[in-house]
Scaffold this motif. Sequence first.
Motif, short mmCIF file in Angstrom:
data_model
loop_
_atom_site.label_atom_id
_atom_site.label_comp_id
_atom_site.label_asym_id
_atom_site.label_seq_id
_atom_site.Cartn_x
_atom_site.Cartn_y
_atom_site.Cartn_z
N SER A 164 0.90 -1.17 0.12
CA SER A 164 -0.05 0.14 -0.21
C SER A 164 1.01 1.16 0.15
O SER A 164 2.07 1.42 0.46
CB SER A 164 -0.83 0.06 1.22
OG SER A 164 -0.24 0.34 2.30
N SER A 166 0.89 5.37 1.35
CA SER A 166 0.34 6.22 2.04
C SER A 166 0.74 7.66 1.74
O SER A 166 1.83 8.02 1.59
CB SER A 166 0.72 5.94 3.55
OG SER A 166 0.03 4.94 3.97
N VAL A 179 -4.93 6.33 0.85
CA VAL A 179 -3.97 5.14 0.87
C VAL A 179 -4.47 4.53 -0.44
O VAL A 179 -5.42 4.27 -0.85
CB VAL A 179 -4.60 3.98 1.89
CG1 VAL A 179 -6.27 4.20 2.23
CG2 VAL A 179 -3.96 2.56 1.92
N THR A 181 -3.83 1.06 -2.65
CA THR A 181 -3.70 -0.35 -2.88
C THR A 181 -3.71 -0.81 -4.35
O THR A 181 -4.47 -0.08 -5.37
CB THR A 181 -4.36 -1.06 -2.11
OG1 THR A 181 -5.77 -1.31 -2.67
CG2 THR A 181 -4.67 -0.45 -0.62
N ALA A 248 -3.06 -2.18 3.38
CA ALA A 248 -3.76 -2.44 2.04
C ALA A 248 -4.78 -3.88 2.50
O ALA A 248 -5.95 -3.46 2.09
CB ALA A 248 -2.66 -3.19 1.13
N ASP A 252 -8.59 -2.76 1.64
CA ASP A 252 -9.44 -3.65 0.87
C ASP A 252 -10.48 -4.55 1.40
O ASP A 252 -11.53 -4.75 0.98
CB ASP A 252 -8.55 -4.47 -0.22
CG ASP A 252 -7.68 -3.67 -0.94
OD1 ASP A 252 -8.11 -2.41 -1.20
OD2 ASP A 252 -6.39 -4.00 -1.45
#
Length: 334
Positions: A164, A166, A179, A181, A248, A252
């Motif tokens: 991920s 940031s 964020v 991903t 991540a 998700d």
Amino acid sequence: MASYQALNSDDPSPCTEVTAIAMTGAEPVRHELIRTFDASRAGYSIEDSLDLAPRAPEDRIALLTQQPITADLPPAEPRGAAAASAHWAREGRALHRRLVMHLEQAMARHHRHGLTLLNDLDHSREEMRARARACVEANRPVLTMAVAGSLENWLAVGADFTLSISLLVVRDRRLATAVITPRNALVADFGSTYRMDARGGWRYEPRDVDGRVAQATGKVLIPQPRNTRECAWYRRLDDPTLAKETGAGIADAVVRGALPVGVHSAAHVLDSAILLVAAASDFAVRPLGIATEPWCSWETAARMLTALREDPRFPQLLIGRERLAIDRLDRQLA
């Protein structure tokens, strides 16, 4: 949608402007991840690196009869697994550089406002935090980009929970985070959350988290174990999902998926954009093992700003759709 429209107005407030900066930074990063992953599937074969025999027939005969090979051979290069490892490390560094380049290009128009860009390719985490702290104290806008997880592992394996990115944006002492991903791009300020859709636009995310998708009862997301204490967690949980990079995984599987609760690894504040995204989405966020009230989005933003100035690391945190879920998991892991 009023908040989203305000982001594109001619005279946005400091709050909406800080969110717009985070969106502007997240867009090229997300697009480059998608483009790179599609391209990486196209062409590298490890089999190409497994042929260790000399090419010329006379050299092959000489090798069989143990006679010295007189032909001039090129310098030896890594073969097999070593070649694959070197290849993906090289690809990871190149992707990191492209992400930084695209971010800088996208943010170019904000430079006239004195926006400082910091990234973990050119600076260490502590150097980034020190410079970000100086910007915050001087009330200068700053954006930080930090890669959490492994670009090489993601490129080589394609596992979504290994990466991920940031973004933290501070302007006028207001914080917005993004964020990014392989599956999602989410942006949040102290009270609103936005998600990038399939066409690259931004959609306001409603705060009624319980109405989005049915929960996967009994399932949780936890970090991959680092010690025997964390290994013991598995025996207490019915169906855990493991995440190497929990930012991540939580973005998700918890915030955008069906898992009701997850454990976020202890992490540097620059790697913790998911905290504000989750809190602004009305998820409960609080430390693991400490019985306290969940942090609201205002408190989460304040704690992240404090971490930029003081202690940069967060403890392990519980993030869930409701307080009962995180309390139950806390008791199981106690």
